[in-house]
Motif scaffolding. Structure first.
Motif, short mmCIF file in Angstrom:
data_model
loop_
_atom_site.label_atom_id
_atom_site.label_comp_id
_atom_site.label_asym_id
_atom_site.label_seq_id
_atom_site.Cartn_x
_atom_site.Cartn_y
_atom_site.Cartn_z
N ALA A 207 0.88 -1.17 0.00
CA ALA A 207 0.00 0.00 0.00
C ALA A 207 0.92 1.22 0.00
O ALA A 207 0.95 2.00 0.96
N LEU A 208 1.69 1.36 -1.08
CA LEU A 208 2.73 2.38 -1.17
C LEU A 208 2.29 3.55 -2.04
O LEU A 208 1.61 3.35 -3.06
N ARG A 209 2.70 4.74 -1.64
CA ARG A 209 2.33 5.95 -2.37
C ARG A 209 3.56 6.85 -2.55
O ARG A 209 3.51 8.05 -2.32
N PHE A 210 4.66 6.26 -2.96
CA PHE A 210 5.85 7.05 -3.27
C PHE A 210 5.59 7.96 -4.47
O PHE A 210 4.72 7.68 -5.31
N GLY B 215 8.80 5.50 -8.71
CA GLY B 215 9.01 4.12 -8.27
C GLY B 215 8.47 3.12 -9.27
O GLY B 215 7.72 3.44 -10.18
N PRO B 216 8.86 1.85 -9.10
CA PRO B 216 8.49 0.80 -10.05
C PRO B 216 7.07 0.29 -9.82
O PRO B 216 6.45 0.55 -8.79
N ASP B 217 6.58 -0.45 -10.79
CA ASP B 217 5.33 -1.17 -10.64
C ASP B 217 5.63 -2.44 -9.85
O ASP B 217 6.31 -3.35 -10.33
N LEU B 218 5.16 -2.50 -8.63
CA LEU B 218 5.54 -3.61 -7.75
C LEU B 218 4.87 -4.92 -8.14
O LEU B 218 5.23 -5.97 -7.60
N LYS B 219 3.91 -4.87 -9.06
CA LYS B 219 3.34 -6.13 -9.54
C LYS B 219 4.41 -6.99 -10.21
O LYS B 219 4.33 -8.23 -10.17
N ALA B 220 5.39 -6.34 -10.79
CA ALA B 220 6.48 -7.06 -11.44
C ALA B 220 7.31 -7.85 -10.43
O ALA B 220 8.05 -8.77 -10.82
N PHE B 221 7.22 -7.50 -9.16
CA PHE B 221 7.98 -8.18 -8.10
C PHE B 221 7.10 -9.13 -7.29
O PHE B 221 7.52 -9.63 -6.25
N GLY C 134 3.22 2.78 3.12
CA GLY C 134 3.92 4.05 3.17
C GLY C 134 3.88 4.79 1.84
O GLY C 134 3.19 4.38 0.91
N THR C 135 4.58 5.91 1.74
CA THR C 135 5.41 6.34 2.83
C THR C 135 5.50 7.85 2.82
O THR C 135 5.08 8.50 1.86
N ILE C 136 6.07 8.46 3.87
CA ILE C 136 5.90 9.87 4.16
C ILE C 136 7.22 10.63 4.03
O ILE C 136 8.23 10.24 4.60
N ALA D 180 6.99 10.70 0.16
CA ALA D 180 8.43 10.56 -0.06
C ALA D 180 8.71 10.24 -1.53
O ALA D 180 7.89 9.62 -2.22
N LYS D 181 9.88 10.65 -2.00
CA LYS D 181 10.32 10.33 -3.35
C LYS D 181 10.99 8.95 -3.36
O LYS D 181 11.69 8.59 -2.43
N TRP D 182 10.74 8.23 -4.42
CA TRP D 182 11.35 6.91 -4.56
C TRP D 182 12.85 7.02 -4.71
O TRP D 182 13.36 7.87 -5.44
N ASP D 183 13.58 6.14 -4.00
CA ASP D 183 15.03 6.08 -4.09
C ASP D 183 15.43 4.63 -4.34
O ASP D 183 15.37 3.79 -3.44
N GLU D 184 15.83 4.35 -5.55
CA GLU D 184 16.19 2.99 -5.94
C GLU D 184 17.34 2.45 -5.11
O GLU D 184 17.46 1.23 -4.91
N THR D 185 18.22 3.33 -4.63
CA THR D 185 19.40 2.89 -3.90
C THR D 185 19.17 2.77 -2.39
O THR D 185 20.09 2.40 -1.66
N ALA D 186 17.97 3.10 -1.91
CA ALA D 186 17.71 3.07 -0.47
C ALA D 186 18.00 1.68 0.10
O ALA D 186 17.71 0.65 -0.53
N GLU D 187 18.58 1.65 1.28
CA GLU D 187 18.95 0.37 1.89
C GLU D 187 17.74 -0.55 2.06
O GLU D 187 17.84 -1.77 1.83
N TRP D 188 16.60 0.01 2.46
CA TRP D 188 15.43 -0.84 2.68
C TRP D 188 15.00 -1.52 1.38
O TRP D 188 14.61 -2.69 1.39
#
Length: 270
Positions: free
Chosen positions: A32-35, A38-44, A233-235, A244-252
């Motif tokens: 339930a993400l609202r970045f 960011g990517p389409d998480l259906k692909a994952f 998330g996320t805020i 929040a803006k999507w960050d592909e390199t984020a540790e999480w």
């Protein structure tokens, strides 16, 4: 040292809790993400979980029009999660709150008998300090008694349990103890219904994103103990609110990719 002591204590308290998920269904990945971006998480392998709250339902038991409005929201699966956090489930208003939840869930069921319903952070009542034994055996027992009372009234109305396991503190061992306690309690009251854990890749108070190792531990713990996860998330900020803006390199996110590879959801890297 304090949290290590608490963690050891809760391991003993939780020794009778199940160590693995209890259903034979595949581990469910929900988001339930609202970045921003960011990517389409259906692909994952993720399905989007539709959540409705008082912004849609209003502050009290929703009327027929509000229920229909909520049911009209796009859903990528059969589940609809109801998030109402203003009806206290402990204290003098407990009976009134339970009745409101029952009326709300009944209204949805009557409007659409096929919808599968869940309540965010209600079954069990989310708790940290009592759940991990920090406030003593009597407080732990009181928490369980309250959950038993609430569950006896609400479990027949839901199709799955959605405990909230958001991160309040950075200590990994303390989080695992808190998660084991709340998932174990969800199992105890579930009557065999699936347990999907809400996770949030930010700290609850500071909104800082979690370090990768802690986030991976959260994913792995839920994989061992629950039937699925909901990543919420996320805020970016609360005052004023912004996403929040999507960050592909984020540790999480890198830890999430590692977890997904291990589950066979995406190809492993050579």
């Amino acid at each position: 040292m304090f949290f290590k002591t608490v963690f050891c204590a809760i391991c003993l308290l939780a020794s009778s809790w199940p160590a693995t998920a209890q259903t034979r269904a595949p581990f469910k990945l929900l988001e339930a993400l609202r970045f921003i971006g960011g990517p389409d998480l259906k692909a994952f392998g993720f399905e989007h979980l539709t959540i409705v709250d008082p912004h849609v339902l209003g502050p009290d038991v929703p009327d027929a029009g509000q229920v229909q409005k909520a049911l009209a929201r796009p859903r990528s699966n059969e589940y609809l999660n109801i998030d109402i956090e203003s009806w206290p489930l402990e204290g003098p208003d407990q009976a009134s709150s339970i009745a409101k939840y029952q009326k709300t869930l009944s209204a949805f069921r009557q409007a659409d008998p096929n919808v599968k319903l869940g309540l965010y952070s209600v079954l069990p009542i989310r708790d940290h300090w009592r759940a991990i034994g920090h406030q003593g055996a009597d407080a732990l027992d009181d928490w369980k008694q309250q959950n038993t009372k609430v569950a006896s009234s609400l479990i027949p109305y839901v199709d799955a349990l959605f405990p909230s396991l958001y991160t309040f503190y950075a200590d990994e061992g303390a989080w695992v103890a808190y998660a084991r306690a709340n998932i174990g309690e969800a199992r105890r009251i579930s009557q065999g219904k699936p347990v999907y854990c809400f996770l949030w890749p930010q700290f609850h108070k500071t909104l800082a994103f979690l370090p990768g190792d802690l986030w991976y531990t959260q994913l792995d713990t839920c994989k061992k103990l629950a039937d699925g996860i909901v990543i919420w998330g996320t805020i970016g900020s609360n005052a004023p609110f912004r996403r929040a803006k999507w960050d592909e390199t984020a540790e999480w996110w890198q830890a999430t990719l590692r977890f997904l590879r291990e589950q066979g959801k995406i190809p492993r890297l050579n």
